[in-house]
Design an enzyme around this catalytic site. Structure first.
Site, PDB file in Angstrom:
ATOM      1  N   ASP A  65     -64.629 110.650 -21.361  1.00  0.00           N
ATOM      2  CA  ASP A  65     -63.253 110.795 -20.897  1.00  0.00           C
ATOM      3  C   ASP A  65     -62.355 110.062 -21.899  1.00  0.00           C
ATOM      4  OD1 ASP A  65     -61.709 111.084 -17.797  1.00  0.00           O
ATOM      5  OD2 ASP A  65     -60.717 110.187 -19.529  1.00  0.00           O
ATOM      6  N   SER A 144     -47.771 121.215 -29.457  1.00  0.00           N
ATOM      7  CA  SER A 144     -47.305 122.443 -28.802  1.00  0.00           C
ATOM      8  C   SER A 144     -45.862 122.717 -29.188  1.00  0.00           C
ATOM      9  CB  SER A 144     -47.397 122.244 -27.286  1.00  0.00           C
ATOM     10  OG  SER A 144     -46.566 123.155 -26.606  1.00  0.00           O
ATOM     11  N   TYR A 157     -44.638 117.194 -20.399  1.00  0.00           N
ATOM     12  CA  TYR A 157     -45.548 117.773 -21.410  1.00  0.00           C
ATOM     13  C   TYR A 157     -44.874 117.750 -22.784  1.00  0.00           C
ATOM     14  CZ  TYR A 157     -48.810 121.178 -23.514  1.00  0.00           C
ATOM     15  OH  TYR A 157     -49.733 121.816 -24.320  1.00  0.00           O
ATOM     16  N   LYS A 161     -46.257 115.852 -26.194  1.00  0.00           N
ATOM     17  CA  LYS A 161     -46.526 116.530 -27.476  1.00  0.00           C
ATOM     18  C   LYS A 161     -45.573 116.034 -28.562  1.00  0.00           C
ATOM     19  CE  LYS A 161     -50.065 118.997 -26.223  1.00  0.00           C
ATOM     20  NZ  LYS A 161     -51.405 118.469 -26.525  1.00  0.00           N
ATOM     21  N   VAL A 190     -51.487 130.232 -25.930  1.00  0.00           N
ATOM     22  CA  VAL A 190     -52.790 130.791 -26.301  1.00  0.00           C
ATOM     23  C   VAL A 190     -53.557 131.087 -25.019  1.00  0.00           C
ATOM     24  CG1 VAL A 190     -54.966 130.258 -27.462  1.00  0.00           C
ATOM     25  CG2 VAL A 190     -52.822 129.478 -28.459  1.00  0.00           C
ATOM     26  N   THR A 192     -56.044 130.762 -22.774  1.00  0.00           N
ATOM     27  CA  THR A 192     -57.194 129.922 -22.418  1.00  0.00           C
ATOM     28  C   THR A 192     -57.101 129.617 -20.922  1.00  0.00           C
ATOM     29  OG1 THR A 192     -55.955 127.872 -22.712  1.00  0.00           O
ATOM     30  CG2 THR A 192     -57.056 128.735 -24.674  1.00  0.00           C
TER      31      THR A 192
HETATM   32  N1  LIG Z   1     -53.390 127.118 -24.299  1.00  0.00           N
HETATM   33  C1  LIG Z   1     -52.150 126.992 -24.725  1.00  0.00           C
HETATM   34  O1  LIG Z   1     -51.297 127.878 -24.507  1.00  0.00           O
HETATM   35  C2  LIG Z   1     -51.742 125.770 -25.509  1.00  0.00           C
HETATM   36  C3  LIG Z   1     -50.492 125.813 -26.178  1.00  0.00           C
HETATM   37  C4  LIG Z   1     -50.096 124.708 -26.931  1.00  0.00           C
HETATM   38  C5  LIG Z   1     -50.902 123.591 -26.988  1.00  0.00           C
HETATM   39  N2  LIG Z   1     -52.083 123.555 -26.308  1.00  0.00           N
HETATM   40  C6  LIG Z   1     -52.890 122.350 -26.410  1.00  0.00           C
HETATM   41  O2  LIG Z   1     -54.156 122.684 -26.927  1.00  0.00           O
HETATM   42  C7  LIG Z   1     -55.144 121.802 -26.408  1.00  0.00           C
HETATM   43  C8  LIG Z   1     -56.290 122.610 -25.819  1.00  0.00           C
HETATM   44  O3  LIG Z   1     -55.771 123.441 -24.805  1.00  0.00           O
HETATM   45  P1  LIG Z   1     -56.635 124.617 -24.152  1.00  0.00           P
HETATM   46  O4  LIG Z   1     -55.682 125.687 -23.829  1.00  0.00           O
HETATM   47  O5  LIG Z   1     -57.829 124.874 -24.971  1.00  0.00           O
HETATM   48  O6  LIG Z   1     -57.019 123.913 -22.766  1.00  0.00           O
HETATM   49  P2  LIG Z   1     -58.322 123.994 -21.847  1.00  0.00           P
HETATM   50  O7  LIG Z   1     -59.043 125.281 -22.045  1.00  0.00           O
HETATM   51  O8  LIG Z   1     -57.842 123.610 -20.501  1.00  0.00           O
HETATM   52  O9  LIG Z   1     -59.224 122.821 -22.440  1.00  0.00           O
HETATM   53  C9  LIG Z   1     -58.798 121.477 -22.346  1.00  0.00           C
HETATM   54  C10 LIG Z   1     -59.912 120.615 -22.898  1.00  0.00           C
HETATM   55  O10 LIG Z   1     -59.470 119.250 -22.853  1.00  0.00           O
HETATM   56  C11 LIG Z   1     -60.491 118.470 -22.262  1.00  0.00           C
HETATM   57  N3  LIG Z   1     -59.907 117.320 -21.571  1.00  0.00           N
HETATM   58  C12 LIG Z   1     -58.864 117.317 -20.713  1.00  0.00           C
HETATM   59  N4  LIG Z   1     -58.640 116.073 -20.271  1.00  0.00           N
HETATM   60  C13 LIG Z   1     -59.578 115.278 -20.850  1.00  0.00           C
HETATM   61  C14 LIG Z   1     -59.869 113.893 -20.789  1.00  0.00           C
HETATM   62  N5  LIG Z   1     -59.162 113.043 -20.031  1.00  0.00           N
HETATM   63  N6  LIG Z   1     -60.892 113.408 -21.536  1.00  0.00           N
HETATM   64  C15 LIG Z   1     -61.622 114.238 -22.318  1.00  0.00           C
HETATM   65  N7  LIG Z   1     -61.402 115.558 -22.411  1.00  0.00           N
HETATM   66  C16 LIG Z   1     -60.393 116.079 -21.686  1.00  0.00           C
HETATM   67  C17 LIG Z   1     -61.187 119.402 -21.296  1.00  0.00           C
HETATM   68  O11 LIG Z   1     -62.460 118.874 -21.007  1.00  0.00           O
HETATM   69  P3  LIG Z   1     -63.288 119.301 -19.655  1.00  0.00           P
HETATM   70  O12 LIG Z   1     -62.944 120.730 -19.388  1.00  0.00           O
HETATM   71  O13 LIG Z   1     -64.699 119.103 -20.090  1.00  0.00           O
HETATM   72  O14 LIG Z   1     -62.827 118.388 -18.584  1.00  0.00           O
HETATM   73  C18 LIG Z   1     -61.213 120.702 -22.097  1.00  0.00           C
HETATM   74  O15 LIG Z   1     -62.294 120.694 -22.980  1.00  0.00           O
HETATM   75  C19 LIG Z   1     -54.418 120.896 -25.416  1.00  0.00           C
HETATM   76  O16 LIG Z   1     -54.087 119.688 -26.060  1.00  0.00           O
HETATM   77  C20 LIG Z   1     -53.164 121.674 -25.084  1.00  0.00           C
HETATM   78  O17 LIG Z   1     -52.107 120.844 -24.667  1.00  0.00           O
HETATM   79  C21 LIG Z   1     -52.516 124.629 -25.584  1.00  0.00           C
END
Ligand SMILES: NC(=O)c1ccc[n+]([C@@H]2O[C@H](COP(=O)([O-])OP(=O)(O)OC[C@H]3O[C@@H](n4cnc5c(N)ncnc54)[C@H](OP(=O)(O)O)[C@@H]3O)[C@@H](O)[C@H]2O)c1
Length: 253
Positions: A65, A144, A157, A161, A190, A192
């Site tokens: 974590d 972001s 958020y 960022k 993205v 996800t």
């Molecule tokens: N998707 C978008 O549209 C988007 C846009 C801009 C920026 N982002 C950024 O890109 C990054 C990845 O996003 P994503 O869309 O891939 O999200 P996601 O699919 O929800 O994945 C988030 C990841 O972060 C891990 N995580 C969350 N809290 C944690 C903690 N306290 N300690 C350790 N690991 C932790 C999760 O681990 P577990 O699942 O194992 O708990 C998971 O592997 C994030 O920083 C997000 O803010 C995403």
């Protein structure tokens, strides 16, 4: 494959958030380009799925974590002591929050600033210590478009960022003497799990409007993973202290 398949051969790269979404896809692609991965996340089951998808051998999986900066710094330092200096770090771990300012309390700030910023800061602190990141290495943080553009419900958020992007600029100045680079990726939406949670919580018109703000539509995890590979590779040796937009044209409008 867009890059040479051996462009990261022999590089040890830590990927956080490797159990899901952008982090998972980046880990998979980094391994396809020859990197030896340390895949980090919280959910051991989903981490194991990532591990099973990694090409090559010698990869490690670590459950941790990363909410706390001090604990994260200790984890990364201990890891480097165990496996040797890291050639790259991609910090993707983070959580999103869609909540108006009037409802946002300290606990929400703790949540969104947790892995997203405090974990990022722990990595920054570890990287600033000798022997954790190899000289000439690269550290990349997920940011972001919310850092640059305002939207309702994104107050906390956006702040988290924005903190990452500010940190990257200052960190680059501290790491440059060892030619270690620090950059962030300013990502648009993205598709996800994080994105799906958001779109399922709002009405369809809002989703369509949000998609239209991206000139090229919503992105896929691989679109960001390719940018991360570039920033972790020698192709970007003269790029540091920057926040690179990978946003399908969102910030062009
Ligand atoms: N998707 C978008 O549209 C988007 C846009 C801009 C920026 N982002 C950024 O890109 C990054 C990845 O996003 P994503 O869309 O891939 O999200 P996601 O699919 O929800 O994945 C988030 C990841 O972060 C891990 N995580 C969350 N809290 C944690 C903690 N306290 N300690 C350790 N690991 C932790 C999760 O681990 P577990 O699942 O194992 O708990 C998971 O592997 C994030 O920083 C997000 O803010 C995403």
């Amino acid at each position: 494959m867009i890059f040479a398949s051996d462009c990261l051969a022999g590089r040890r790269i830590l990927v956080t958030g490797a159990s899901s979404g952008i982090g998972r896809e980046t880990a998979i692609r980094l391994a396809q380009h020859g990197a030896q991965l340390i895949a980090m996340g919280r959910d051991e089951g989903r981490l194991a799925q990532t591990a099973a998808a990694l090409a090559g051998d010698g990869h490690l999986v670590r459950a941790a974590d990363l909410t706390d900066a001090d604990a994260t710094a200790d984890i990364v330092q201990a890891l480097a002591k165990e496996v040797g200096p890291l050639h790259g770090v991609f910090h993707s771990a983070g959580s999103s929050l869609v909540l108006p300012a009037k409802l946002t309390k300290n606990r929400h700030l703790d949540e969104v600033f947790g892995a997203g910023f405090r974990g990022a800061f722990g990595i920054a602190r570890a990287a600033a210590k000798k022997g954790v990141v190899a000289d000439g290495g690269s550290v990349v943080f997920m940011s972001s478009v919310s850092s640059l553009r305002g939207r309702q419900g994104m107050v906390a958020y956006s702040a988290a960022k924005g903190a990452v992007d500010g940190m990257v600029r200052a960190l680059a100045t501290e790491l440059a003497t060892r030619r270690i680079r620090a950059n962030s990726i300013v990502s648009g939406a993205v598709e996800t799990a994080m994105h799906n949670d958001f779109v399922s919580s709002v009405d369809e018109t809002l989703v369509a409007n949000y998609r239209d703000l991206h000139l090229l539509g919503f992105g896929q995890p691989g679109d960001v993973a390719n940018a991360a590979i570039f920033l972790l590779s020698d192709a970007s040796v003269w790029i540091t202290g920057t926040s690179m937009a990978v946003d399908g044209g969102y910030t062009a409008k």
